[in-house]
Design a protein around this motif. Structure first.
Motif, PDB file in Angstrom:
ATOM      1  N   UNK A   1       2.630 -22.609  24.478  1.00 14.95           N
ATOM      2  CA  UNK A   1       1.810 -23.333  25.462  1.00 14.95           C
ATOM      3  C   UNK A   1       1.508 -22.455  26.676  1.00 14.95           C
ATOM      4  N   UNK A   2       2.489 -21.637  27.077  1.00 18.79           N
ATOM      5  CA  UNK A   2       2.278 -20.743  28.214  1.00 18.79           C
ATOM      6  C   UNK A   2       1.225 -19.694  27.895  1.00 18.79           C
TER       7      UNK A   2
ATOM      8  N   UNK B   1       9.709 -32.184  26.137  1.00 19.30           N
ATOM      9  CA  UNK B   1      10.147 -33.572  25.959  1.00 19.30           C
ATOM     10  C   UNK B   1      10.322 -33.913  24.482  1.00 19.30           C
ATOM     11  N   UNK B   2       9.394 -33.475  23.635  1.00 26.32           N
ATOM     12  CA  UNK B   2       9.529 -33.810  22.218  1.00 26.32           C
ATOM     13  C   UNK B   2      10.777 -33.161  21.632  1.00 26.32           C
TER      14      UNK B   2
ATOM     15  N   UNK C   1       0.258 -34.643  25.326  1.00 29.38           N
ATOM     16  CA  UNK C   1       0.352 -35.382  24.072  1.00 29.38           C
ATOM     17  C   UNK C   1      -0.053 -34.537  22.872  1.00 29.38           C
ATOM     18  N   UNK C   2      -1.108 -33.749  23.029  1.00 33.33           N
ATOM     19  CA  UNK C   2      -1.581 -32.943  21.903  1.00 33.33           C
ATOM     20  C   UNK C   2      -0.575 -31.858  21.525  1.00 33.33           C
ATOM     21  N   UNK C   3      -0.103 -31.108  22.521  1.00 31.44           N
ATOM     22  CA  UNK C   3       0.828 -30.024  22.238  1.00 31.44           C
ATOM     23  C   UNK C   3       2.196 -30.573  21.854  1.00 31.44           C
ATOM     24  N   UNK C   4       2.630 -31.634  22.513  1.00 28.41           N
ATOM     25  CA  UNK C   4       3.908 -32.241  22.163  1.00 28.41           C
ATOM     26  C   UNK C   4       3.913 -32.770  20.743  1.00 28.41           C
TER      27      UNK C   4
ATOM     28  N   UNK D   1       1.150 -29.281  28.618  1.00 31.05           N
ATOM     29  CA  UNK D   1       1.579 -28.757  27.323  1.00 31.05           C
ATOM     30  C   UNK D   1       3.051 -28.384  27.352  1.00 31.05           C
ATOM     31  N   UNK D   2       3.460 -27.742  28.438  1.00 26.02           N
ATOM     32  CA  UNK D   2       4.860 -27.331  28.565  1.00 26.02           C
ATOM     33  C   UNK D   2       5.766 -28.554  28.612  1.00 26.02           C
TER      34      UNK D   2
END
Length: 452
Positions: free
Chosen positions: A155-156, A312-313, A360-363, A306-307
């Motif tokens: 994400x970074x 969190x997930x 939400x998308x990246x998680x 994203x981070x």
């Protein structure tokens, strides 16, 4: 003959220096993957302008890059299950870096397209091999969190490519992104060679009598005593016969239906990611009149989501069932699609919605990647990750056609993103089905699968 259970040894380890080094180096590989995967979409209008082409001409480059990524995911990732995660990571970094640097010299959009296709073959393998390495090094009680931390690197990298569009594009041109994307993977090679040992689980399944495994274990735990006649196995009751990975493994021993559902979910999820990463800046420029540099600044803030989503997930999947948590992310993503399409770009809440969208998308995608490491046994883990990613790249091949069509047909922003919103809704349904398949199936799975 003394049997030593590698699974138990890894799971009993306290997180220490060895684990953190692997996390940092593999996280850097993920950073590079994220940077290069998303940079083209953020600077696409500038690349087209630099070659004297209209924005929709970039659709051909996007399609061929995704084809290269699909080929790499299907062909290169499985090689890590035969020749080792570390060796294949070093080879992929070397070839990918060299081809990306050569892209700076492209004189036509066609030349750049060819080079991006070749680079994609090796770029696609980096993420699944790095995740396989981390999942086999980390104790089970921190595995999902460590995978999530490595995906923060991904994400970074995504966010950093937005920085290129926001601050370097006007000064150094689109080539600046390729200089960064080419040099960084070459720097990973010595780090992998000197600081990251090959996966113990991979080595044990390849050769249970490999004496070098004991040496690596003693480096991780100096107090450990490893007898000379030690045989290394994965799990109590497992045999001592070497098991080489085969491409068909992910479809045998009752895994066919599970694999098909995972592939379908990854295809749709990565279709969504490919569409927004490649076309969102262009959509806002062409459909809403927002310059790409101005959108890039907002997007850079949005990528902080994203981070947070990735972290969190990972935290949630170490504590709750993955097949219950992941659908919530995709249901939220459906709503976020609608939100960013209808709320004015100038409104203060737009950035909040963009953060939520990326969260939400990246998680959600991070959750799918982590889920794969939890259900497939180690000997086929890189293949499973790579082929699921390959299935996702097929969706990535389709997404550019939709993006180019939407721009050419002068869709409104609300129509273009409203149609795309149905994709994450379908992913949520598939993951719910997957939970049922895993629960009721009789497949040979990894021990962690009982908790997904």
């Amino acid at each position: 003959m003394t049997r030593i259970d590698i699974e138990a040894f890894v799971d009993q380890q306290k997180v220490g220096r060895h684990h953190l080094i692997v996390l940092l180096v593999c996280g850097l590989v993920c950073f590079i993957d994220g940077f290069d995967m998303f940079m083209i979409g953020k600077i696409a209008p500038a690349i087209a302008e630099g070659f004297g082409e209209p924005p929709e001409a970039m659709a051909n480059l996007f399609v061929w890059q995704q084809i290269g990524l699909a080929v790499g995911a299907f062909a290169v990732s499985p090689l890590a299950d035969r020749f080792g995660r570390r060796n294949m990571l070093m080879l992929s970094c070397a070839l990918f870096g060299a081809i990306t640097l050569a892209s700076v010299r492209a004189e036509t959009l066609t030349q750049l397209t060819i080079l991006r296709t070749l680079a994609g073959v090796f770029m696609a393998a980096g993420l699944p091999m790095a995740l396989a390495m981390i999942s086999e090094v980390t104790p089970a009680y921190r595995r999902a969190s460590f995978i999530a931390l490595s995906l923060v690197g991904y994400s970074s990298g995504n966010a950093s490519s937005g920085g290129v569009a926001a601050w370097l594009l006007d000064i150094y041109g689109w080539q600046s992104a390729f200089w960064i994307g080419g040099v960084a993977p070459l720097l990973c090679i010595p780090l992998l060679y000197f600081f990251v040992p090959e996966s113990l689980k991979f080595r044990a399944e390849r050769n249970p009598h490999d004496s070098s495994i004991g040496k690596t274990m003693r480096k991780m735990d100096p107090a450990l005593e490893v007898p000379e006649d030690a045989v290394f196995v994965l799990g109590e009751g497992k045999g001592t016969k070497a098991r080489k990975a085969k491409l068909s493994d992910i479809f045998t021993e009752g895994r066919t239906l599970m694999t098909c559902v995972i592939w379908a979910a990854c295809l749709l999820s990565m279709t969504s990611i490919a569409l927004t990463s490649q076309w969102l800046p262009t959509f806002f420029q062409e459909m809403a009149g927002i310059p790409i540099q101005q959108f890039a600044v907002s997007a850079l803030i949005g990528y902080m989501g994203s981070i947070a989503g990735t972290l969190l997930i990972g935290y949630l999947m170490d504590r709750f069932r993955a097949t219950r948590m992941i659908p919530l992310f995709y249901l939220g993503l459906f709503l976020a699609y609608l939100g960013i399409s209808w709320v004015s770009f100038e409104a203060g809440i737009f950035v909040v919605l963009l953060v939520a969208f990326n969260f939400l998308q990246t998680g959600g995608q991070a959750g799918l990647n982590t889920l794969i490491t939890k259900v497939y046994p180690p000997r086929m883990r890189s293949t499973a990750l790579g082929w699921a990613g390959g299935a996702g790249r097929v969706g990535g091949v389709l997404a550019p056609f939709y993006g180019g069509y939407a721009v050419a047909q002068e869709f409104s922003l609300q129509l273009a993103l409203g149609l795309a919103a149905g994709v994450p809704l379908a992913v949520a349904c598939l993951v719910l089905v997957l939970g049922r398949v895993i629960k009721t199936g009789k497949a040979e799975l990894a021990p962690e699968a009982s908790r997904v």
